[in-house]
Scaffold this motif. Sequence first.
Motif, PDB file in Angstrom:
ATOM      1  N   HIS A 180       0.827  -1.210   0.000  1.00 43.14           N
ATOM      2  CA  HIS A 180       0.000   0.000   0.000  1.00 43.14           C
ATOM      3  C   HIS A 180       0.864   1.264   0.000  1.00 43.14           C
ATOM      4  O   HIS A 180       0.508   2.254  -0.657  1.00 43.14           O
ATOM      5  N   LEU A 181       1.969   1.249   0.730  1.00 48.92           N
ATOM      6  CA  LEU A 181       2.867   2.410   0.713  1.00 48.92           C
ATOM      7  C   LEU A 181       3.469   2.603  -0.671  1.00 48.92           C
ATOM      8  O   LEU A 181       3.603   3.737  -1.156  1.00 48.92           O
ATOM      9  N   ALA A 182       3.838   1.483  -1.321  1.00 48.06           N
ATOM     10  CA  ALA A 182       4.419   1.568  -2.669  1.00 48.06           C
ATOM     11  C   ALA A 182       3.425   2.135  -3.667  1.00 48.06           C
ATOM     12  O   ALA A 182       3.816   2.763  -4.665  1.00 48.06           O
ATOM     13  N   ALA A 183       2.121   1.929  -3.407  1.00 49.85           N
ATOM     14  CA  ALA A 183       1.077   2.456  -4.287  1.00 49.85           C
ATOM     15  C   ALA A 183       0.630   3.855  -3.858  1.00 49.85           C
ATOM     16  O   ALA A 183      -0.447   4.313  -4.259  1.00 49.85           O
ATOM     17  N   SER A 184       1.463   4.528  -3.023  1.00 54.69           N
ATOM     18  CA  SER A 184       1.208   5.904  -2.560  1.00 54.69           C
ATOM     19  C   SER A 184       0.001   5.999  -1.631  1.00 54.69           C
ATOM     20  O   SER A 184      -0.626   7.059  -1.525  1.00 54.69           O
ATOM     21  N   GLY A 185      -0.326   4.910  -0.966  1.00 55.16           N
ATOM     22  CA  GLY A 185      -1.414   4.947  -0.005  1.00 55.16           C
ATOM     23  C   GLY A 185      -0.906   5.234   1.399  1.00 55.16           C
ATOM     24  O   GLY A 185       0.295   5.131   1.686  1.00 55.16           O
ATOM     25  N   GLN A 186      -1.812   5.607   2.270  1.00 57.90           N
ATOM     26  CA  GLN A 186      -1.500   5.773   3.689  1.00 57.90           C
ATOM     27  C   GLN A 186      -2.058   4.578   4.457  1.00 57.90           C
ATOM     28  O   GLN A 186      -3.037   3.962   4.046  1.00 57.90           O
ATOM     29  N   VAL A 187      -1.417   4.282   5.599  1.00 56.18           N
ATOM     30  CA  VAL A 187      -1.750   3.098   6.381  1.00 56.18           C
ATOM     31  C   VAL A 187      -2.111   3.525   7.802  1.00 56.18           C
ATOM     32  O   VAL A 187      -1.427   4.367   8.391  1.00 56.18           O
ATOM     33  N   LEU A 188      -3.167   2.948   8.339  1.00 55.88           N
ATOM     34  CA  LEU A 188      -3.595   3.234   9.709  1.00 55.88           C
ATOM     35  C   LEU A 188      -3.627   1.926  10.498  1.00 55.88           C
ATOM     36  O   LEU A 188      -4.309   0.972  10.098  1.00 55.88           O
ATOM     37  N   LEU A 189      -2.900   1.888  11.602  1.00 59.51           N
ATOM     38  CA  LEU A 189      -2.862   0.718  12.474  1.00 59.51           C
ATOM     39  C   LEU A 189      -3.530   1.078  13.796  1.00 59.51           C
ATOM     40  O   LEU A 189      -3.148   2.050  14.452  1.00 59.51           O
ATOM     41  N   PHE A 215      -9.683  10.710   6.365  1.00 60.13           N
ATOM     42  CA  PHE A 215      -8.346  10.529   5.799  1.00 60.13           C
ATOM     43  C   PHE A 215      -8.501   9.998   4.374  1.00 60.13           C
ATOM     44  O   PHE A 215      -8.522   8.780   4.148  1.00 60.13           O
ATOM     45  N   PRO A 216      -8.630  10.885   3.384  1.00 57.10           N
ATOM     46  CA  PRO A 216      -8.931  10.418   2.023  1.00 57.10           C
ATOM     47  C   PRO A 216      -7.838   9.568   1.396  1.00 57.10           C
ATOM     48  O   PRO A 216      -8.107   8.836   0.435  1.00 57.10           O
ATOM     49  N   SER A 217      -6.592   9.646   1.905  1.00 56.77           N
ATOM     50  CA  SER A 217      -5.502   8.889   1.295  1.00 56.77           C
ATOM     51  C   SER A 217      -5.253   7.540   1.965  1.00 56.77           C
ATOM     52  O   SER A 217      -4.360   6.796   1.538  1.00 56.77           O
ATOM     53  N   ALA A 275     -11.082   8.112  -3.920  1.00 59.46           N
ATOM     54  CA  ALA A 275     -11.076   7.340  -5.166  1.00 59.46           C
ATOM     55  C   ALA A 275     -10.410   5.977  -5.004  1.00 59.46           C
ATOM     56  O   ALA A 275     -10.791   5.001  -5.656  1.00 59.46           O
ATOM     57  N   LYS A 276      -9.394   5.890  -4.127  1.00 58.87           N
ATOM     58  CA  LYS A 276      -8.672   4.636  -3.985  1.00 58.87           C
ATOM     59  C   LYS A 276      -9.460   3.672  -3.105  1.00 58.87           C
ATOM     60  O   LYS A 276      -9.924   4.043  -2.034  1.00 58.87           O
ATOM     61  N   PRO A 277      -9.615   2.415  -3.540  1.00 59.14           N
ATOM     62  CA  PRO A 277     -10.332   1.440  -2.705  1.00 59.14           C
ATOM     63  C   PRO A 277      -9.552   1.109  -1.441  1.00 59.14           C
ATOM     64  O   PRO A 277      -8.325   1.231  -1.398  1.00 59.14           O
ATOM     65  N   GLY A 278     -10.269   0.683  -0.405  1.00 64.23           N
ATOM     66  CA  GLY A 278      -9.637   0.411   0.879  1.00 64.23           C
ATOM     67  C   GLY A 278      -9.714  -1.052   1.270  1.00 64.23           C
ATOM     68  O   GLY A 278     -10.586  -1.797   0.816  1.00 64.23           O
ATOM     69  N   GLN A 279      -8.767  -1.435   2.124  1.00 60.46           N
ATOM     70  CA  GLN A 279      -8.748  -2.778   2.685  1.00 60.46           C
ATOM     71  C   GLN A 279      -8.656  -2.685   4.203  1.00 60.46           C
ATOM     72  O   GLN A 279      -8.034  -1.766   4.741  1.00 60.46           O
ATOM     73  N   VAL A 280      -9.263  -3.687   4.874  1.00 63.85           N
ATOM     74  CA  VAL A 280      -9.192  -3.783   6.327  1.00 63.85           C
ATOM     75  C   VAL A 280      -8.669  -5.173   6.675  1.00 63.85           C
ATOM     76  O   VAL A 280      -9.248  -6.182   6.246  1.00 63.85           O
TER      77      VAL A 280
END
Length: 730
Positions: A410-419, A544-546, A585-590
């Motif tokens: 996800h980071l490589a695809a310019s996404g942000q990560v929430l833990l 957090f849109p990203s 716009a970017k789909p999310g995963q949980v």
Amino acid sequence: MPSALTVIRVAVPRPLHSLYDYHVPEGQELPLVGARVRVPFGNSRVVGICVENDVKEGRIETKPILDVIDQEAAIPATLLDLAQWMSQYYHHPLGEVLATILPSAARRGSAFEIKALPIARRWLLKQADFKNPRATRQEALVQWLGTAVTEATDGVPEEAILKAGFTRDVISRLVDLGVLEAAPEIEPAPLQQPLDPTPAQADAIKAVRDSDGFSIFLLEGVTGSGKTEVYLQAMAPALNAGGQILVLVPEIALTPQTLARFEDRFGRTGMIHSGLTDQQRLQTWLRCKSGELTILIGTRSAIFTPFAKLGLIIVDEEHDSSYKQQEGLRYSARDLAAKRAQQEDIPLLLGSATPSLESIFNVQRGRYRHLLLADRAGGASMPSYHIIDLRGQTLHGGLASSLIQTIREHLAASGQVLLYLNRRGYAPTLLCQSCGWQAVCPDCDARLTLHRTPAVMICHHCALRLEVPNHCEACGQGALLPLGQGTQRTEDSLASLFPDVPIHRIDRDTTRTNRQLNAQLQQIHEGQPCIMVGTQMLAKGHHFPSVTLVAVLNADAGLLSPDFRAPERTAQLIVQVAGRAGRAAKPGQVWIQSHQPDNPLLGRLIEDGYAGFAKTELESRSLAGLPPMHPMALLRAEAENQALAQAFLANCKAHLEQVQVAQEGGPEARVKLYGPVPAPMARLANRYRFQLMLIAPSRNTLHRLLQSLGHPRVPAALRWSIDVDPYDAL
């Protein structure tokens, strides 16, 4: 003028259920009902509230009032009625209820005088190289502004300078020296126009706008569905008709961002929360009372604000436990919002992506009207769910290998990560590897949590702070092992796994002020790849849109708790934190880490969503005879002497059982009594705690039985309380 012996009845701010008679001296004005009066009480003088001003006349042994503080009612009639209802419902002294309603400055007798709003000045730095060794505060302000001005080219607000610890006197001296100058006034931005609602939003807005008088709506909207837009458009007709709006939010951290949304649409908006000074709270309270402020946003205590013409109440995140006061007067702001809307004959709008089971049950009974937003606004899709089976896995800093790989993708695809990890500190346990000793709080039945920045052992229950031991207190060995994961330790692990990625830890230790929180949120909203790790502060209301990946690091603790409410709270948190993913716009995963991946409650939540989980949980509660089907209350007692607290509740139970035996009706009409038993945290701050649980077939039955207790006299060493509709039942 009243006669010298006109008697009034006063509620004083003491834990006493009696009202007290005082006479009005000759020549003194008769206070209005709801006005503050200063009266002698014992050896002190207190500010009380006049609740009756025509009690009786004649010669009677009463003390005189000392002063009438208000020329009009400080507590308007509707709030006085609410206070009397609260006193009966929560079985709490009226004087303390009224003291809770008043801002602290008003409780001390401060005059009800609306002061002119301060000019919102902004300051620019003209001489960044200013030096004066004899004026260290002036130098410090110049240095501070040197950083702040680079981030605020249109000037730094004076309020921000004052919050940073500098005074107006320091500012004035630098202005006189030509070091500072006032920035030109900024033209106010035009107010934002309403968005085009989706069909579901339009239906919800119309339902609230068309309501006539008192009605309660439950707006259930998936995360990102645009509930706030519904709030904003539902408010407009009431505002246009000269009405006022009260918006409750669960946390201080949510107040500034909510305030910004409402001010962008409607202009100046007031706020009330515990982060304000006493005078700031009083001034906002008075401006609402006078009608000057039309919109108020606040945390739970804002429900007690007087309004000139209240037109609508909104409770955002209505399921949140922060609306329940856990000490003293144990009220629920959400429930009081319903009572107040009924008194004012106005609509109440409750909003949540994960409604409380109480509200869902009220929908089923036809007491609330259900409004549903099933889709995200703007076409964003709901995130996909995945479970990571932790059984037999070796974790790296609390993270499974598959989760680490997913984070990299996800980071490589310019996404942000929430833990998400609802455990602050470095490690919840410090263990001796030689003998098994654990660092425990000397005053509580709890382990001390290890913190690393700074290094200290903290009890998260009584706030005791101790030095980190360098050897075992039992065997003397030095092999002490931090056990378990807290947010600090997870942050360290992430820093070693992802050394080139910004990491933001958001918990109570890093965000003690709104300024600290906003600084982190500003960096996150820039949209660059980063990792957030934090507690439930991250789960509530943030956009957090990203963010494209959310991971729940430990889903098991809440699902395995003996507290019957724990599964509901855990499901709500999982859904809320999951809702931060894929909001644009970017789909999310949980991804959810679990040692029990086949837990049926977790499976139902993922397969059928929160609605399916709630249906199953309500069925389980009904079979068990638990709330919301059956009302509950807890009698709590605590003392340094364990036997004293236990014996008091045992006596209460014996009394309640005798009362029920004497009443008509079979066992099915009786209140069930469980206990007394030690509280889950049996010893807190060196006091032993016990509780007696009451579960009743109806509210009337419960309250009649509680009233039969009266007001028992207890030793000063014992504290006891009644908690009606407890949130923490264990």
